[in-house]
Design an enzyme around this catalytic site. Structure first.
Site, mmCIF file in Angstrom:
data_model
loop_
_atom_site.group_PDB
_atom_site.id
_atom_site.type_symbol
_atom_site.label_atom_id
_atom_site.label_comp_id
_atom_site.label_asym_id
_atom_site.label_seq_id
_atom_site.Cartn_x
_atom_site.Cartn_y
_atom_site.Cartn_z
ATOM 1 N N ASP A 1 -0.285 5.037 1.003
ATOM 2 C CA ASP A 1 -0.543 5.932 2.134
ATOM 3 C C ASP A 1 -0.543 5.148 3.440
ATOM 4 O OD1 ASP A 1 -1.128 8.626 0.894
ATOM 5 O OD2 ASP A 1 -2.513 7.367 -0.234
ATOM 6 N N LYS B 1 -9.658 -2.609 -2.836
ATOM 7 C CA LYS B 1 -9.532 -3.277 -1.535
ATOM 8 C C LYS B 1 -10.715 -2.915 -0.634
ATOM 9 C CE LYS B 1 -5.665 -1.125 -0.963
ATOM 10 N NZ LYS B 1 -4.434 -0.551 -0.373
ATOM 11 N N ASP C 1 -1.265 -0.872 6.000
ATOM 12 C CA ASP C 1 -1.427 -0.266 7.326
ATOM 13 C C ASP C 1 -2.845 -0.421 7.857
ATOM 14 O OD1 ASP C 1 -2.355 1.667 5.293
ATOM 15 O OD2 ASP C 1 -2.666 3.000 6.998
ATOM 16 N N ASP D 1 0.851 -1.178 0.000
ATOM 17 C CA ASP D 1 0.000 0.000 0.000
ATOM 18 C C ASP D 1 0.894 1.237 0.000
ATOM 19 O OD1 ASP D 1 -2.445 1.434 0.206
ATOM 20 O OD2 ASP D 1 -2.155 1.636 2.359
#
Length: 258
Positions: A13, A182, A207, A11
């Site tokens: 961010d 996602k 995250d 990912d």
């Protein structure tokens, strides 16, 4: 027996960057992937930007990711639609990332009886555009959304995102969208296909437990959770599933790239 890691999905961010700042270790992680010749993709549910835009954004904070190594929910959505209904038509609420991806697979943008209403991310949702989407779905257009995220980050706090606007449209039409990004494992599989990778030898780094880890798990990948973004360590045990490993940050993952 667990296979060695050959391919990396990560990912963006919360893993590599936070707002407009690089997370410590991110540049070194990408550099290590490139030095070792490892296949990788940087994934994002954000459909606003094109890969070229994101490439420039990352390079501005010292992270050198090739444009070809960026995979967005917009690209995944365009690929899905081109396979479902080649060279179809769509009414799009979104930005350049979404419209460019659809144009590149031969789609025509129209507000006249489109095959699909496609809802992507934008910072300027138009009530007029939302109203038109509701009318078109009522007339039979299929409803697609890039991702279910209810909010997105900004320097001033959370902003309403695709999931929130999708809920508004669903409330008005009674029609649920199909979310491509996602946590739909479809996005993981499209990313794997893009770089001809195998799930057994691929890791997904994220995250968020509810998107990154969940989609990686459902696609058969190993999952690494980093604690520099949305999911704090205290929240991990609340979920009915677990990541393969938990790391403080991407810096701790760098030694695993061989």
């Amino acid at each position: 027996m667990t296979k060695p890691i050959e391919t990396w999905l990560t990912d963006m961010d919360g893993v590599l960057v936070h707002e407009d700042k690089a997370i410590p270790g991110a540049a070194e992680f990408i550099a290590r992937l490139r030095e070792t010749g490892s296949k990788f993709l940087v994934l994002t549910n954000n459909s606003i930007f094109t890969p070229r835009d994101l490439c420039a954004r990352l390079r501005a904070v010292g992270i050198d990711v090739p444009e070809s190594a960026i995979w967005t929910s917009a690209l995944s959505t365009a690929k899905f639609l081109s396979e479902q209904r080649p060279e179809g038509t769509a009414y799009v609420i979104g930005e350049a990332g979404m419209t460019t991806a659809l144009h590149n697979v031969g789609y025509i943008m129209t507000s006249n009886a489109p095959d699909y209403v496609v809802l992507g991310e934008t910072r300027t949702y138009s009530f007029e555009a939302i109203t038109r989407a509701i009318q078109l779905i009522g007339d039979g257009a299929r409803f697609i959304a890039t991702n279910p995220d209810a909010t997105g980050p900004s320097p001033t706090g959370p902003l309403p995102a695709t999931g929130s606007v999708a809920a508004l449209i669903t409330k008005a039409t009674g029609v649920e969208p199909y979310f491509v990004g996602k946590p739909n494992p479809l996005m993981m599989r499209s990313a794997l296909n893009q770089i001809e990778a195998h799930s057994e030898s691929t890791v997904m780094i994220g995250d968020r437990m509810d998107t990154d880890v969940l989609s990686g798990l459902e696609a058969g990948l190993r999952t690494f959770l980093v604690l520099t973004g949305s999911t704090p360590a205290s929240a991990v045990d609340r979920f009915p599933f677990r990541p393969t490993e938990v790391f403080s940050s991407i810096a701790d993952v760098v030694p695993l790239v061989v």
